[in-house]
Design a protein around this motif. Structure first.
Motif, PDB file in Angstrom:
ATOM      1  N   LYS A  90      26.729 -12.211   7.513  1.00  0.00           N
ATOM      2  CA  LYS A  90      27.017 -13.946   6.506  1.00  0.00           C
ATOM      3  C   LYS A  90      26.647 -15.118   7.278  1.00  0.00           C
ATOM      4  O   LYS A  90      26.040 -16.052   6.109  1.00  0.00           O
ATOM      5  N   CYS A  91      26.455 -15.086   8.224  1.00  0.00           N
ATOM      6  CA  CYS A  91      25.028 -16.117   8.979  1.00  0.00           C
ATOM      7  C   CYS A  91      23.873 -16.396   7.640  1.00  0.00           C
ATOM      8  O   CYS A  91      23.407 -16.994   7.929  1.00  0.00           O
ATOM      9  N   PHE A  92      23.338 -14.928   7.615  1.00  0.00           N
ATOM     10  CA  PHE A  92      22.099 -14.972   7.369  1.00  0.00           C
ATOM     11  C   PHE A  92      22.425 -15.041   5.987  1.00  0.00           C
ATOM     12  O   PHE A  92      21.421 -15.969   5.886  1.00  0.00           O
ATOM     13  N   SER A  93      22.746 -14.537   5.644  1.00  0.00           N
ATOM     14  CA  SER A  93      22.860 -15.162   3.983  1.00  0.00           C
ATOM     15  C   SER A  93      23.491 -17.146   3.838  1.00  0.00           C
ATOM     16  O   SER A  93      22.297 -17.740   3.267  1.00  0.00           O
ATOM     17  N   ALA A  94      23.949 -17.748   4.873  1.00  0.00           N
ATOM     18  CA  ALA A  94      24.335 -18.876   4.827  1.00  0.00           C
ATOM     19  C   ALA A  94      22.952 -20.307   5.492  1.00  0.00           C
ATOM     20  O   ALA A  94      23.169 -20.759   4.737  1.00  0.00           O
ATOM     21  N   TRP A  95      22.379 -18.948   6.289  1.00  0.00           N
ATOM     22  CA  TRP A  95      20.910 -19.760   6.312  1.00  0.00           C
ATOM     23  C   TRP A  95      20.103 -19.679   5.116  1.00  0.00           C
ATOM     24  O   TRP A  95      19.519 -20.525   5.390  1.00  0.00           O
ATOM     25  N   MET A  96      20.026 -18.503   4.581  1.00  0.00           N
ATOM     26  CA  MET A  96      19.279 -18.686   4.033  1.00  0.00           C
ATOM     27  C   MET A  96      19.860 -19.923   1.972  1.00  0.00           C
ATOM     28  O   MET A  96      18.998 -20.489   1.913  1.00  0.00           O
ATOM     29  N   LYS A  97      21.136 -19.540   2.228  1.00  0.00           N
ATOM     30  CA  LYS A  97      20.819 -20.734   1.100  1.00  0.00           C
ATOM     31  C   LYS A  97      21.189 -22.307   1.617  1.00  0.00           C
ATOM     32  O   LYS A  97      20.591 -22.601   1.117  1.00  0.00           O
ATOM     33  N   SER A  98      20.149 -22.421   2.523  1.00  0.00           N
ATOM     34  CA  SER A  98      20.448 -24.114   3.759  1.00  0.00           C
ATOM     35  C   SER A  98      18.732 -23.946   3.701  1.00  0.00           C
ATOM     36  O   SER A  98      18.349 -25.036   3.324  1.00  0.00           O
ATOM     37  N   ALA A  99      18.488 -23.296   3.782  1.00  0.00           N
ATOM     38  CA  ALA A  99      16.538 -22.929   3.887  1.00  0.00           C
ATOM     39  C   ALA A  99      15.862 -22.952   2.254  1.00  0.00           C
ATOM     40  O   ALA A  99      14.337 -23.134   2.296  1.00  0.00           O
ATOM     41  N   ILE A 100      16.406 -22.354   1.278  1.00  0.00           N
ATOM     42  CA  ILE A 100      15.347 -22.515   0.269  1.00  0.00           C
ATOM     43  C   ILE A 100      16.859 -23.132  -0.866  1.00  0.00           C
ATOM     44  O   ILE A 100      17.902 -22.809  -0.794  1.00  0.00           O
ATOM     45  N   THR A 101      15.871 -23.255  -2.463  1.00  0.00           N
ATOM     46  CA  THR A 101      16.827 -23.065  -3.390  1.00  0.00           C
ATOM     47  C   THR A 101      16.412 -22.150  -4.447  1.00  0.00           C
ATOM     48  O   THR A 101      15.237 -22.289  -4.507  1.00  0.00           O
ATOM     49  N   ASN A 391       9.031 -24.378  12.877  1.00  0.00           N
ATOM     50  CA  ASN A 391       9.289 -25.022  11.695  1.00  0.00           C
ATOM     51  C   ASN A 391       9.388 -24.939  10.404  1.00  0.00           C
ATOM     52  O   ASN A 391      10.281 -26.180   9.635  1.00  0.00           O
ATOM     53  N   ILE A 392       8.612 -24.701   9.728  1.00  0.00           N
ATOM     54  CA  ILE A 392       9.089 -24.022   8.856  1.00  0.00           C
ATOM     55  C   ILE A 392       9.963 -23.555   8.247  1.00  0.00           C
ATOM     56  O   ILE A 392      10.457 -23.227   6.644  1.00  0.00           O
ATOM     57  N   ASN A 393      11.051 -22.572   8.945  1.00  0.00           N
ATOM     58  CA  ASN A 393      11.763 -22.017   8.759  1.00  0.00           C
ATOM     59  C   ASN A 393      13.350 -22.266   9.795  1.00  0.00           C
ATOM     60  O   ASN A 393      14.586 -22.068   8.961  1.00  0.00           O
ATOM     61  N   PHE A 394      12.694 -22.673  10.607  1.00  0.00           N
ATOM     62  CA  PHE A 394      14.088 -22.368  11.888  1.00  0.00           C
ATOM     63  C   PHE A 394      14.669 -23.765  11.663  1.00  0.00           C
ATOM     64  O   PHE A 394      15.073 -24.608  11.816  1.00  0.00           O
ATOM     65  N   LYS A 395      14.233 -25.278  11.407  1.00  0.00           N
ATOM     66  CA  LYS A 395      14.310 -26.443  11.436  1.00  0.00           C
ATOM     67  C   LYS A 395      14.924 -26.748   9.907  1.00  0.00           C
ATOM     68  O   LYS A 395      15.622 -27.848   9.708  1.00  0.00           O
TER      69      LYS A 395
END
Length: 395
Positions: A90-101, A391-395
């Motif tokens: 669930k954390c992984f999915s939430a992280w991807m929601k915040s990372a891409i549109t 920088n492009i993935n974790f920030k």
């Protein structure tokens, strides 16, 4: 330190260790393992060797504290055996929601893969169902099942993690289930293209009959003739009764011709119209491949809630693309060779590898033409490139 969406999202993970004996932060260990995998490590022993390199330890301290030095391999192993896999997913999915549109009309392909290295005499191995976003070519969510047959229950759980409004969801025959179609339409507010095989025998027979009846065969012949006259490769021909689109691909000594047929003339399929929510059309694709002097031809059939052959062709072709993702996991990340078997570690390692896959795949600027293997090698050697990936993935 600890800045960005990655640390913010995974920071909510429950630490189940006995707190009085904890020397290393949970986030530190997760970050170390993720970066080690990004840098080419596929096994725990490789991660251990990578951690012991002094320059790597100095680099890590730019992002995490490491107040008690580097964790031991046994410490890492114990942690990955007690992290809640469902919470990690669930954390992984939430992280991807915040990372891409994810834009409307994007293609989300869902498919499963067994981690063959986790198979034992008493265990069928970890079977991971992943969702791949076409526009970004990134994994946006995953769940684990105990075996392939349980994809039917895992897919709805995965759909609950994702925001898919306006997208087209593609799933192979295992996920061609009425309740899954209903969930995609009603809960996700999305569309679907579902592969139909013998597990839905009645539906399969109806679709085959649809494309083989005399009237439809005549329509197909007329469209093939119209194509020969116009040579409109990649352009749709026909109408709502039957439309056709052809594509042609070359590469690696292969010539692949695909012909997509799609019909909205399904009013006669009364049971299917009643039972399958959103059912708007049936599709057939003919796939002709010429390679090494051999020719093969195969057909696939689908039901869909979309209404054009262009959407159908895009969705089906995108779903075949998930095979490339599974190939990359096997060849580049040695997923099948990994012998992680104990407890929940195989499932949690699957999340780590998908985090690393996304991080490396997401480089569209510095080394966009380099292979996944090449990018991982560069990340292991070039600290500036490693910083770029962070920088492009974790920030």
């Amino acid at each position: 330190m600890y800045e960005g969406k990655f640390f913010e999202t995974f920071g909510i993970l429950e630490d189940r260790r006995e707190q009085g004996k904890v020397k290393h932060r949970l986030l530190d260990i997760i970050f170390i393992v993720v970066i080690a995998v990004i840098c080419g490590c596929n096994e725990w022993k490789e991660i251990k060797l990578w951690m012991e390199v002094t320059v790597n330890q100095l680099w890590l301290k730019k992002y995490i504290e490491l107040s008690n030095g580097m964790p031991s391999l046994s410490t890492i192993g114990r942690l990955f055996n007690i992290i809640s896999p469902k919470q990690f997913e669930k954390c992984f999915s939430a992280w991807m929601k915040s990372a891409i549109t994810i834009e409307s009309d994007d293609i989300i392909s869902i498919d499963g893969k067994t981690m063959c290295g986790s198979i034992t005499e008493s265990n069928r191995g970890a079977h991971i169902v992943s969702a791949l976003c076409k526009s970004h070519s990134l994994v946006i969510g995953q769940v684990k099942t105990n075996e392939k047959s349980n994809e039917i229950t895992a897919i709805p759980e995965l759909l609950d993690m994702l925001v898919l409004k306006g997208c087209i969801v593609t799933i192979d025959a295992m996920g061609c289930q009425r309740k899954i179609a209903e969930k995609i339409i009603d809960d996700c507010k999305a569309d679907y293209v579902l592969n139909v095989k013998a597990n839905q025998e009645g539906l399969m027979n109806d679709i085959v009959e649809c494309f083989q009846n005399q009237d439809m065969v005549q329509r197909i012949e007329n469209l093939e003739l119209a194509y020969e006259l116009s040579k409109s490769l990649g352009e749709p021909l026909g109408n709502t009764g039957l439309s056709m689109l052809k594509t042609l691909d070359f590469g690696h000594g292969r010539i692949e011709k695909r012909t997509y047929f799609f019909t909205q003339d399904i009013e006669w399929m009364l049971d299917a119209k009643k039972e399958w929510r959103g059912f708007a059309g049936a599709g057939m694709v003919r796939r002709e491949v010429e390679a090494n002097g051999k020719q093969t031809c195969e057909y696939a059939y689908h039901i869909a809630s979309i209404k054009t052959v262009s959407q159908y062709a895009k969705a089906v072709r995108s779903h075949w693309g998930i095979e490339s993702f599974h190939w990359s996991l096997d060849v580049t990340y040695k997923d099948d060779a990994n012998k992680t078997r104990k407890g929940t570690a195989p499932q949690n390692m699957a999340v780590i590898k998908r985090i690393a896959f996304n991080a490396v795949k997401n480089d569209k600027k510095v080394h966009p033409k380099e292979s996944m293997k090449g990018r991982r090698f560069l990340a292991s050697m070039d600290f500036e490139y490693r910083d770029h990936l962070v920088n492009i993935n974790f920030k």
